[in-house]
Design a protein around this motif. Sequence first.
Motif, PDB file in Angstrom:
ATOM      1  N   THR A 149     -39.079 -60.130 -45.003  1.00  0.00           N
ATOM      2  CA  THR A 149     -39.674 -61.290 -45.685  1.00  0.00           C
ATOM      3  C   THR A 149     -39.814 -62.457 -44.718  1.00  0.00           C
ATOM      4  OG1 THR A 149     -38.736 -60.624 -47.815  1.00  0.00           O
ATOM      5  CG2 THR A 149     -39.387 -62.930 -47.575  1.00  0.00           C
ATOM      6  N   HIS A 150     -38.818 -62.656 -43.868  1.00  0.00           N
ATOM      7  CA  HIS A 150     -38.847 -63.756 -42.897  1.00  0.00           C
ATOM      8  C   HIS A 150     -40.042 -63.634 -41.956  1.00  0.00           C
ATOM      9  CE1 HIS A 150     -37.358 -66.723 -40.022  1.00  0.00           C
ATOM     10  NE2 HIS A 150     -37.596 -65.845 -39.065  1.00  0.00           N
ATOM     11  N   TYR A 151     -40.288 -62.428 -41.485  1.00  0.00           N
ATOM     12  CA  TYR A 151     -41.370 -62.233 -40.523  1.00  0.00           C
ATOM     13  C   TYR A 151     -42.720 -61.898 -41.175  1.00  0.00           C
ATOM     14  CZ  TYR A 151     -38.146 -62.145 -36.534  1.00  0.00           C
ATOM     15  OH  TYR A 151     -37.226 -62.470 -35.567  1.00  0.00           O
ATOM     16  N   GLY A 152     -42.689 -61.537 -42.459  1.00  0.00           N
ATOM     17  CA  GLY A 152     -43.928 -61.134 -43.114  1.00  0.00           C
ATOM     18  C   GLY A 152     -44.299 -59.698 -42.813  1.00  0.00           C
ATOM     19  N   TRP A 153     -43.310 -58.881 -42.425  1.00  0.00           N
ATOM     20  CA  TRP A 153     -43.555 -57.462 -42.162  1.00  0.00           C
ATOM     21  C   TRP A 153     -43.550 -56.691 -43.465  1.00  0.00           C
ATOM     22  CZ3 TRP A 153     -38.890 -57.530 -38.347  1.00  0.00           C
ATOM     23  CH2 TRP A 153     -39.271 -58.155 -37.159  1.00  0.00           C
ATOM     24  N   ARG A 154     -44.281 -55.592 -43.482  1.00  0.00           N
ATOM     25  CA  ARG A 154     -44.181 -54.670 -44.615  1.00  0.00           C
ATOM     26  C   ARG A 154     -42.806 -54.022 -44.608  1.00  0.00           C
ATOM     27  NH1 ARG A 154     -48.923 -50.790 -43.412  1.00  0.00           N
ATOM     28  NH2 ARG A 154     -48.462 -51.528 -41.309  1.00  0.00           N
ATOM     29  N   GLY A 155     -42.409 -53.520 -45.755  1.00  0.00           N
ATOM     30  CA  GLY A 155     -41.107 -52.857 -45.857  1.00  0.00           C
ATOM     31  C   GLY A 155     -41.179 -51.397 -45.457  1.00  0.00           C
TER      32      GLY A 155
END
Length: 252
Positions: free
Chosen positions: A243-249
Motif C-alpha cells: 500500500t505504501h508503494y502502490g504495488w499490486r499484492g
Amino acid sequence: MLIAVSALKGYAVEASDGGGIGKVHDLLFDDVTWRLRWLVVDVGSWLSDRKVLVHPSSIRNPDYVGQVLPLTLTKLQIENSPPLATDQPVSTRMETNLFDYCGSDPLWGYSYFGGDGLGGPLGGPRYLGGRDGVGLADDDEGDPHLRSLAEVTGYHMHAVDGEIGHAENFLVDDANWDVRYIIVDTRNWWPGEHVLISPYAVKAVSWRAREIRLDVGRERVKSSPPWDPIAMIDQVYEKKLHTHYGWRGYGF
C-alpha cells in the motif's frame, strides 16, 4: 513461505531414488518474470568436477530443518543430463535441451511480474554464472534475461534521485519460486537499516554498471514500513508495504 537465497546455497540435493547428489551452488533467475529458472547444483563429489542445472519444478517438499532439497529426478536422469561448462554461457538451446530431457515445462509456475521470460529483445551480453563463472553470453548465444543471483548480490540500488544501498539478499517464495523481495542494505545512506524492495519497483538491471535501477524515490523508501530481519514476514506487513508503494499484492 519466504526463504532467503543465501540460506539455500549449500543445501544438499537428493535424487528421488535416494542419496545425495551434491549441493546448491547458485540460482539463476529471469529478470523479466523474476522467477527462479534453474538451480546450479555442484555434483563434483559424485560426478567428478561437474555442475548441472535443475529446474525448480523438480523440487519436492524442501526440508528446511535438515537443509535438503529432495528432487523428483533420479540419479540416472541427473547423471545423463547435459553438463554445465563453467566457461560457456547458458544458452537458449541448452535450456531447450534440458526442458526436453527432463520433461519440464518452460512456462511452469506463475509470475506476478508478467512476461514468459523466454524471449524479448536482446540487450547485450549478460553474466550468467556467479562470481566464479559460468560465462558471458553474447546476444546470439545466451538468454539475455537469465542472471545469477550470486552475481547480482552486491549490486548498487539506485532510486530515481540517488543511490539507497546495495542488494544484500533475496527472498524467494517456495510456492512458485518467484523472487518476492530484494533485501537492501542501506548502511551508506541510512545507517543500520534494511528495507525490502519488490521487483515491481525495478526498471532495469545492468550487469555492466553492477546496479539495479528503481522507479521509487529515496524519501518513499525512507518512509516505508520498517522491516525487522528477525521477524517473520506476514500478510499484514506485506499489505502495508505494498500500500505504501502502490504495488499490486501477491494474491492478497
